[in-house]
Scaffold this active site. Structure first.
Site: not given
Length: 254
Positions: A147, A160
């Site tokens: 990400s 996350y």
């Protein structure tokens, strides 16, 4: 000839969002795609039907990746199915795409939240690679979905973010480990992508404008934007690229 003709690819989380786009794209390039799904069997089977309608080949396998036992079930089922269909148990491409997120802040995150997100986002890819390396052909490809939060500070989803930092580290060291077999390992780092995960806030005019303004290209990412990069990294065109974190944020926060 299609770039992945004769190849076999496993895409975890391949039934929706970015994973679905990757499954469709690899199939268009000629690969037989194993579409993994967690609990959404109908979604996985729908991706298979779409691929077959387009002249491609695919099959769906369900497995819960929250535990190592679930990872083992996926690998065993995949191996048995491949032997039955093709007479061999080898794959060429492994895409570790399955993942879960949380909108909880640092203060709100519970131990259960933390353990759950690390189980799917970090532990599952680790043990899937561990158990699949014997099935992965020399010269194969491993692509991990990371990400842009590993480059861009986004502190309100801290747990996350940590999982994706772990994926980047895993990618780097795994590339060194398997390089002698000609296997490349890379990570793709998406930014904000128009998937059902982001649908609630992206489908408001204000939310979409805000997301688009983050990108140097002035728009929100599409799942196909990420899938095309994965297709490249899966092909022989990317044979000299390994251990890399490929930014796929559209130039967000440059």
């Amino acid at each position: 000839m299609k770039r992945l003709e004769g190849k076999i690819a496993l895409v975890t989380g391949g039934s929706r969002g970015i994973g679905k786009a990757i499954s469709l794209r690899l199939a268009q390039e000629g690969a037989l795609v194993i579409v993994h799904y967690g609990s959404r069997r109908a979604a996985g089977e729908e991706v298979v039907r779409t691929i077959e309608a387009q002249g491609g080949r695919a099959l769906a396998i369900g497995a819960n990746l929250e535990t190592v036992a679930g990872v083992t079930d996926l690998v065993q089922t995949m191996e048995q199915t491949l032997v039955s269909l093709t007479g061999q148990n080898r794959i060429d491409i492994l895409v570790n795409n399955a993942g879960i997120g949380t909108s909880n802040t640092l203060e709100e995150t519970t131990e259960e939240d933390f353990d759950a997100i690390f189980a799917v986002n970090v532990k599952a890819p680790f043990f899937l690679v561990q158990q699949s390396l014997r099935l992965l052909r020399d010269g194969g490809r491993i692509i991990n979905t990371s990400s842009g939060v590993t480059r861009i500070a986004y502190p309100h989803i801290m747990a996350y973010n940590l999982t994706k930092g772990a994926i980047n580290t895993f990618t780097l060291h795994l590339a060194k480990l398997v390089g002698s077999r000609g296997i490349t390992v890379n990570a793709v780092l998406p930014g904000i992508v128009d998937t059902d995960v982001n649908a609630e806030w992206l489908h408001t005019p204000e939310g979409r404008q805000h997301a688009a303004e983050m990108s140097a290209l002035g728009r929100v990412g599409e799942p196909s934007d990420i899938a095309d990069i994965v297709a490249f990294l899966s092909s022989s065109d990317a044979r000299w690229v390994t251990g890399q974190m490929v930014d796929a944020t559209g130039g967000s926060h440059l």
